[in-house]
Write a protein that holds these residues in place. Structure first.
Motif, PDB file in Angstrom:
ATOM      1  N   LEU A  22       0.814  -1.217   0.000  1.00 14.95           N
ATOM      2  CA  LEU A  22       0.000   0.000   0.000  1.00 14.95           C
ATOM      3  C   LEU A  22       0.848   1.267   0.000  1.00 14.95           C
ATOM      4  O   LEU A  22       0.575   2.207  -0.751  1.00 14.95           O
ATOM      5  CB  LEU A  22      -0.940   0.015   1.212  1.00 14.95           C
ATOM      6  CG  LEU A  22      -2.283  -0.706   1.079  1.00 14.95           C
ATOM      7  CD1 LEU A  22      -3.069  -0.551   2.365  1.00 14.95           C
ATOM      8  CD2 LEU A  22      -3.078  -0.169  -0.103  1.00 14.95           C
ATOM      9  N   ILE A  23       1.870   1.289   0.840  1.00 12.06           N
ATOM     10  CA  ILE A  23       2.639   2.534   0.946  1.00 12.06           C
ATOM     11  C   ILE A  23       3.394   2.803  -0.346  1.00 12.06           C
ATOM     12  O   ILE A  23       3.510   3.959  -0.787  1.00 12.06           O
ATOM     13  CB  ILE A  23       3.584   2.510   2.168  1.00 12.06           C
ATOM     14  CG1 ILE A  23       4.132   3.913   2.417  1.00 12.06           C
ATOM     15  CG2 ILE A  23       4.718   1.503   1.981  1.00 12.06           C
ATOM     16  CD1 ILE A  23       4.712   4.101   3.795  1.00 12.06           C
ATOM     17  N   GLY A  24       3.901   1.755  -0.993  1.00  8.86           N
ATOM     18  CA  GLY A  24       4.583   1.946  -2.266  1.00  8.86           C
ATOM     19  C   GLY A  24       3.647   2.452  -3.344  1.00  8.86           C
ATOM     20  O   GLY A  24       4.007   3.323  -4.145  1.00  8.86           O
ATOM     21  N   GLY A  42      10.992   6.116   3.877  1.00  5.39           N
ATOM     22  CA  GLY A  42      11.944   5.232   4.540  1.00  5.39           C
ATOM     23  C   GLY A  42      11.760   5.206   6.042  1.00  5.39           C
ATOM     24  O   GLY A  42      11.928   4.155   6.671  1.00  5.39           O
ATOM     25  N   LEU A  43      11.395   6.344   6.645  1.00  4.12           N
ATOM     26  CA  LEU A  43      11.201   6.387   8.092  1.00  4.12           C
ATOM     27  C   LEU A  43       9.992   5.546   8.490  1.00  4.12           C
ATOM     28  O   LEU A  43      10.039   4.796   9.478  1.00  4.12           O
ATOM     29  CB  LEU A  43      11.018   7.836   8.557  1.00  4.12           C
ATOM     30  CG  LEU A  43      10.745   8.028  10.055  1.00  4.12           C
ATOM     31  CD1 LEU A  43      11.869   7.424  10.890  1.00  4.12           C
ATOM     32  CD2 LEU A  43      10.561   9.507  10.385  1.00  4.12           C
ATOM     33  N   ILE A  44       8.920   5.631   7.719  1.00  9.82           N
ATOM     34  CA  ILE A  44       7.723   4.835   8.029  1.00  9.82           C
ATOM     35  C   ILE A  44       8.015   3.348   7.920  1.00  9.82           C
ATOM     36  O   ILE A  44       7.662   2.559   8.811  1.00  9.82           O
ATOM     37  CB  ILE A  44       6.560   5.225   7.092  1.00  9.82           C
ATOM     38  CG1 ILE A  44       6.160   6.681   7.314  1.00  9.82           C
ATOM     39  CG2 ILE A  44       5.363   4.312   7.327  1.00  9.82           C
ATOM     40  CD1 ILE A  44       5.107   7.169   6.369  1.00  9.82           C
ATOM     41  N   THR A  45       8.683   2.950   6.843  1.00 13.22           N
ATOM     42  CA  THR A  45       8.969   1.526   6.671  1.00 13.22           C
ATOM     43  C   THR A  45       9.923   1.014   7.750  1.00 13.22           C
ATOM     44  O   THR A  45       9.807  -0.136   8.191  1.00 13.22           O
ATOM     45  CB  THR A  45       9.555   1.245   5.277  1.00 13.22           C
ATOM     46  OG1 THR A  45      10.717   2.065   5.073  1.00 13.22           O
ATOM     47  CG2 THR A  45       8.543   1.563   4.195  1.00 13.22           C
ATOM     48  N   MET A  46      10.843   1.853   8.197  1.00 15.81           N
ATOM     49  CA  MET A  46      11.751   1.427   9.264  1.00 15.81           C
ATOM     50  C   MET A  46      11.023   1.287  10.595  1.00 15.81           C
ATOM     51  O   MET A  46      11.296   0.372  11.367  1.00 15.81           O
ATOM     52  CB  MET A  46      12.920   2.397   9.392  1.00 15.81           C
ATOM     53  CG  MET A  46      13.901   2.314   8.240  1.00 15.81           C
ATOM     54  SD  MET A  46      15.452   3.174   8.534  1.00 15.81           S
ATOM     55  CE  MET A  46      16.239   2.092   9.714  1.00 15.81           C
ATOM     56  N   LEU A  47      10.070   2.173  10.868  1.00 14.70           N
ATOM     57  CA  LEU A  47       9.275   2.061  12.093  1.00 14.70           C
ATOM     58  C   LEU A  47       8.415   0.792  12.062  1.00 14.70           C
ATOM     59  O   LEU A  47       8.296   0.090  13.071  1.00 14.70           O
ATOM     60  CB  LEU A  47       8.395   3.294  12.265  1.00 14.70           C
ATOM     61  CG  LEU A  47       9.117   4.584  12.668  1.00 14.70           C
ATOM     62  CD1 LEU A  47       8.170   5.775  12.548  1.00 14.70           C
ATOM     63  CD2 LEU A  47       9.645   4.466  14.099  1.00 14.70           C
ATOM     64  N   PRO A 141      -2.054  -2.805  -4.561  1.00 12.63           N
ATOM     65  CA  PRO A 141      -1.897  -1.637  -5.439  1.00 12.63           C
ATOM     66  C   PRO A 141      -3.147  -1.337  -6.254  1.00 12.63           C
ATOM     67  O   PRO A 141      -3.450  -0.172  -6.533  1.00 12.63           O
ATOM     68  CB  PRO A 141      -0.726  -2.050  -6.350  1.00 12.63           C
ATOM     69  CG  PRO A 141       0.054  -3.030  -5.549  1.00 12.63           C
ATOM     70  CD  PRO A 141      -0.980  -3.796  -4.777  1.00 12.63           C
ATOM     71  N   TYR A 142      -3.887  -2.385  -6.621  1.00 14.51           N
ATOM     72  CA  TYR A 142      -5.132  -2.168  -7.362  1.00 14.51           C
ATOM     73  C   TYR A 142      -6.191  -1.519  -6.463  1.00 14.51           C
ATOM     74  O   TYR A 142      -6.989  -0.693  -6.916  1.00 14.51           O
ATOM     75  CB  TYR A 142      -5.652  -3.492  -7.933  1.00 14.51           C
ATOM     76  CG  TYR A 142      -4.794  -4.038  -9.044  1.00 14.51           C
ATOM     77  CD1 TYR A 142      -4.896  -3.539 -10.337  1.00 14.51           C
ATOM     78  CD2 TYR A 142      -3.857  -5.027  -8.794  1.00 14.51           C
ATOM     79  CE1 TYR A 142      -4.094  -4.030 -11.366  1.00 14.51           C
ATOM     80  CE2 TYR A 142      -3.052  -5.531  -9.806  1.00 14.51           C
ATOM     81  CZ  TYR A 142      -3.183  -5.027 -11.092  1.00 14.51           C
ATOM     82  OH  TYR A 142      -2.378  -5.517 -12.093  1.00 14.51           O
ATOM     83  N   ILE A 143      -6.185  -1.894  -5.187  1.00 16.65           N
ATOM     84  CA  ILE A 143      -7.108  -1.258  -4.243  1.00 16.65           C
ATOM     85  C   ILE A 143      -6.782   0.224  -4.104  1.00 16.65           C
ATOM     86  O   ILE A 143      -7.679   1.085  -4.121  1.00 16.65           O
ATOM     87  CB  ILE A 143      -7.049  -1.966  -2.869  1.00 16.65           C
ATOM     88  CG1 ILE A 143      -7.591  -3.392  -2.980  1.00 16.65           C
ATOM     89  CG2 ILE A 143      -7.843  -1.178  -1.814  1.00 16.65           C
ATOM     90  CD1 ILE A 143      -7.471  -4.202  -1.706  1.00 16.65           C
TER      91      ILE A 143
END
Length: 397
Positions: A22-24, A42-47, A141-143
């Motif tokens: 979703l984030i991508g 990057g900060l969100i994915t690291m958290l 990604p379609y959603i």
């Protein structure tokens, strides 16, 4: 009972993959709306990864106390609440806040489900279930695209997936009795005779178990290969091979298609080959695919190499997990699988950025060599693990 529970677990694996893309898919719009640079993702994915690592390590303690079914249900509900929190966020710091419970829920459910399937279901189901995770990751990604095109915005994408997760959590809570009644026991043979665990194992105890350092290294380097290939393949094809941007993007996605399709296909042979041979031949096939990228061969062969590498990677992750109760004992598998998940997430978080740093300092042409190095290490440590466990087993025969 067995079939119904298995169907629920398959749905749960799809739900595990749903939020991951979703984030991508939404970030190109999200970072503009939130007024933050594109690199802030990057900060969100690291958290998220940090929360996942912590809850994976704690999964043994949680499952001992509450059982796999309840841990799975509550963890899915936790991720659902976090996703709905994302949908209500209007500022970047709020996303960072909700990323923590999202990671905590994802790690606990991942470890609990993987251990439950490893204990109670055949190897083919582990392969197919991880293939279904890929289905979930491909759907999201379609959603997000639907939410954006229908005027709901990126928050609508998170809202839809969050509500789907709430529905799954409700189903899991209602069907908790099935987790005790619907099992199909699968005999597991411990590498050494052990007494039933009366308490959760601590991290230091887990690492001292014979063979565990090798299996943790295997998960770390496997994630280094998979995630680095997935993130940087397109950039390598464009910058070092002169491939058109749209063609490069397509073939980079074919790497993941190879993993998802390969896991579906490997399910048909998993029970016959066994986990050990699946891991060995998967690593060899991945190395062959990467070699096509490393060697100065025509570009079409390099493109084919990405697909072959994906097919080789396909059975490795699920087979190592499924082998855990056999290798280390059913009474210790939850603790070890939790730490295995943490090792995998560490590889996911740190190895792709490390390559990005190296590519910036040296050259993007290092990409296939970087993959080849970690794939060689993967084959070496898994073969060494087999030798160590065979030696331990022979001591007690």
């Amino acid at each position: 009972m067995y079939s119904l529970l298995l169907a629920i677990i398959y749905i749960a694996f799809i739900s595990l993959g749903l939020p991951d893309s979703l984030i991508g898919a939404g970030w190109p719009v999200m970072h503009t709306a939130l007024g933050v640079p594109i690199a802030a993702a990057g900060l969100i994915t690291m958290l998220i990864a940090g929360g996942t690592i912590v809850s994976s390590i704690l999964s043994d303690r949680l499952t001992h106390r509450f059982g796999a079914g309840l841990v799975t249900a509550v963890s899915v509900l936790t991720t659902a609440v976090a996703l709905l929190g994302f949908s209500l966020a209007g500022q970047f710091w709020q996303l960072c806040l909700w990323a923590i419970p999202y990671g905590m829920g994802a790690g606990a459910v991942d470890a609990a489900l993987n251990n439950y399937v490893a204990l109670h279901y055949a190897a083919r189901h582990m392969s197919w279930l991880h293939s279904f995770w890929g289905v979930g990751a491909a759907i999201s990604p379609y959603i997000m695209s639907f939410a954006l095109s229908s005027g709901q915005g990126w928050t609508g994408g998170y809202r839809i997936v969050g509500l789907l997760q709430v529905g799954l959590a409700a189903v899991l809570l209602v069907t908790l009795p099935l987790w005790r009644q619907g099992k199909q026991p699968t005999p597991v043979a411990a590498a050494e005779p052990v007494q039933p665990a009366t308490a959760p194992l601590h991290l230091a105890q887990i690492i001292r178990i014979t063979g565990v350092p090798f299996v943790l290294t295997a998960f770390f380097v496997y994630s280094a290969v998979e995630q680095t290939a997935g993130i940087w393949a397109s950039s390598y094809l464009v910058q070092s091979r002169g491939v058109a941007v749209d063609t490069a993007a397509s073939f980079a996605s074919f790497f993941y298609l190879g993993i998802t399709g390969g896991r579906f296909l490997s399910g048909f042979i998993a029970d016959r080959l066994g986990d050990q041979r699946l891991i060995r031949w998967g690593a060899i096939l991945a190395l062959a695919g990467i070699a096509l990228i490393v060697l100065p061969l025509p570009t079409p062969l390099a493109l084919a190499g990405l697909i072959i590498a994906g097919l080789g990677c396909a059975p490795i992750f699920p087979a190592i997990i499924h082998a855990t109760p056999t290798n280390f004992g059913a009474n210790r598998s939850q603790a070890i699988i939790g730490v295995q998940m943490a090792a995998a997430y560490l590889g996911t978080v740190f190895m792709p950025p490390l390559f990005g740093w190296l590519a910036g300092r040296v050259s993007m042409a290092l990409f296939p060599l970087y993959l080849f190095f970690f794939a060689i290490v993967l084959l070496a440590v898994t073969e060494r693990l087999n030798q160590v466990l065979d030696r331990e087993k022979s001591r007690f025969e």
